[in-house]
Design an enzyme around this catalytic site. Structure first.
Site, PDB file in Angstrom:
ATOM      1  N   HIS A  73      47.619  40.282  40.836  1.00  0.00           N
ATOM      2  CA  HIS A  73      46.257  40.803  40.778  1.00  0.00           C
ATOM      3  C   HIS A  73      45.223  39.681  40.850  1.00  0.00           C
ATOM      4  CE1 HIS A  73      43.992  44.466  40.488  1.00  0.00           C
ATOM      5  NE2 HIS A  73      43.164  43.918  39.597  1.00  0.00           N
ATOM      6  N   ARG A 121      46.534  45.444  46.507  1.00  0.00           N
ATOM      7  CA  ARG A 121      47.176  45.534  45.194  1.00  0.00           C
ATOM      8  C   ARG A 121      48.684  45.429  45.403  1.00  0.00           C
ATOM      9  NH1 ARG A 121      43.388  49.835  45.440  1.00  0.00           N
ATOM     10  NH2 ARG A 121      41.718  49.698  43.880  1.00  0.00           N
ATOM     11  N   ARG A 141      44.231  39.110  44.325  1.00  0.00           N
ATOM     12  CA  ARG A 141      43.201  40.072  44.731  1.00  0.00           C
ATOM     13  C   ARG A 141      41.822  39.601  44.252  1.00  0.00           C
ATOM     14  NH1 ARG A 141      42.354  45.620  46.042  1.00  0.00           N
ATOM     15  NH2 ARG A 141      41.062  46.764  44.554  1.00  0.00           N
ATOM     16  N   HIS A 168      37.603  50.150  46.399  1.00  0.00           N
ATOM     17  CA  HIS A 168      37.001  50.569  45.130  1.00  0.00           C
ATOM     18  C   HIS A 168      36.241  51.883  45.310  1.00  0.00           C
ATOM     19  CE1 HIS A 168      36.887  46.217  43.348  1.00  0.00           C
ATOM     20  NE2 HIS A 168      38.031  46.830  43.117  1.00  0.00           N
ATOM     21  N   TYR A 196      33.044  40.722  40.501  1.00  0.00           N
ATOM     22  CA  TYR A 196      33.395  39.515  41.254  1.00  0.00           C
ATOM     23  C   TYR A 196      32.170  38.703  41.677  1.00  0.00           C
ATOM     24  CZ  TYR A 196      37.813  41.970  41.492  1.00  0.00           C
ATOM     25  OH  TYR A 196      38.964  42.640  41.163  1.00  0.00           O
ATOM     26  N   LYS A 244      44.768  53.625  45.487  1.00  0.00           N
ATOM     27  CA  LYS A 244      44.713  54.477  44.293  1.00  0.00           C
ATOM     28  C   LYS A 244      44.178  55.854  44.658  1.00  0.00           C
ATOM     29  CE  LYS A 244      44.238  51.201  40.472  1.00  0.00           C
ATOM     30  NZ  LYS A 244      43.374  50.768  39.351  1.00  0.00           N
TER      31      LYS A 244
END
Length: 304
Positions: free
Chosen positions: A249, A150, A252, A275, A284, A174
């Site tokens: 993004h 990211r 990514r 994730h 995806y 994150k």
């Protein structure tokens, strides 16, 4: 301006608690600014009503007041901000309930594929990286397009996160979760170049991997501008892609799609992307037009 000052006075403690809570929870600077802007607007709607007294009706009323100017995705982001706000207040014992938790999110289009570049397009886009800081900008592009980072993760990279002997990169993602990413040989090559050519930071304590001309950590906005400039040049020679919204993004997205097209196990892709849930990675698993055409050629339609 006067209204904003008044809000700061009336809701000083909840706003301070939310600001501290987001920093502690590892929210990016961009997310913190967006969420605070949303909460200021929400508090203005409450019109001096104590946040502890606000209920589900107040939250829904605020969301309805914005629906003429905001789409489903914006509404859901606003709802997420309000949910986080009350989570912070509960954590700091400034509220006992989260009225936003019972409010349903809007349904968004689930059949819309993410925007991404095909592998050949991604490779071609690399040829548009140039200029005085070519090696640095190539490394940034490669980290997002070929390692799936990211933009905030690129921004937070430190020299100490680059493990040359192991050939890996430690990434702070994150929720302040660490992820170790094995690096492709070409990415290693450019990271080593950046390390050698790196501008000496203005502050002796600064350990940033990517440093600006002024000797400061390269900001998220600066990284976004670098990538936008590359895509602008790329689109000039590819008018058929003029309407594609390409960004950091989307690099990514391209990485994730490329991994799955190479039949990499989705559980591995989930870990590489950092994730929390495999459902996030599932977005995806789309198929492209070429794959559809190939599938259809397998059918033997009788000649009637």
């Amino acid at each position: 301006m006067a209204r904003n000052y008044l809000l700061q006075e009336i809701y000083a403690e909840p706003l301070q608690a939310f600001t501290i809570w987001m920093k502690q929870s590892g929210y990016t600077e961009t997310t913190r600014k967006e969420y605070l802007r949303e909460i200021h607007s929400y508090l203005e709607y409450l019109d001096e009503l104590p946040v502890q007294q606000a209920g589900k009706m107040n939250v829904v009323g605020y969301l309805v007041s914005k629906q003429d100017t905001a789409g489903d995705r914006t509404r859901n982001r606003t709802l997420s901000a309000i949910r986080s706000f009350y989570a912070a207040l509960i954590d700091f014992e400034l509220a006992s309930k989260n009225p936003a938790m019972d409010v349903k999110k809007s349904k968004t289009e689930k059949n819309r594929n993410p925007v991404y570049l095909e592998e050949k397009e991604l490779e071609e886009a690399l040829s548009y990286v140039g200029g005085r800081y070519r090696d640095r900008n190539l490394a940034i592009f490669l980290l997002m397009g070929y390692c799936g980072l990211r933009v905030g993760e690129v921004h937070r990279l430190n020299l100490s996160h680059f493990k040359k002997t192991k050939g890996t990169l430690e990434v702070l993602g994150k929720g302040r979760k660490w992820n170790e990413i094995p690096l492709p040989e070409m990415v290693m090559k450019y990271l080593e170049k950046v390390e050698k050519e790196r501008i000496h930071p203005y502050s002796k304590k600064e350990d940033a991997f990517f440093v600006s001309q002024k000797g400061r950590r390269l900001s998220i906005r600066q990284i976004q501008k670098i990538v936008s400039g590359i895509f602008d040049d790329f689109k000039e020679d590819h008018p058929e892609m003029a309407d594609m919204k390409l960004s950091c993004h989307k690099l990514r997205h391209s990485f994730a799609t490329m991994m799955l097209n190479h039949n990499v196990d989705i559980r591995v892709v989930k870990e590489l992307l950092g994730h929390a849930s495999i459902e996030t990675t599932m977005v995806y698993t789309h198929v492209n037009d070429e794959q559809k055409r190939t599938a259809m050629t397998a059918l033997q339609v009788p000649d009637l």
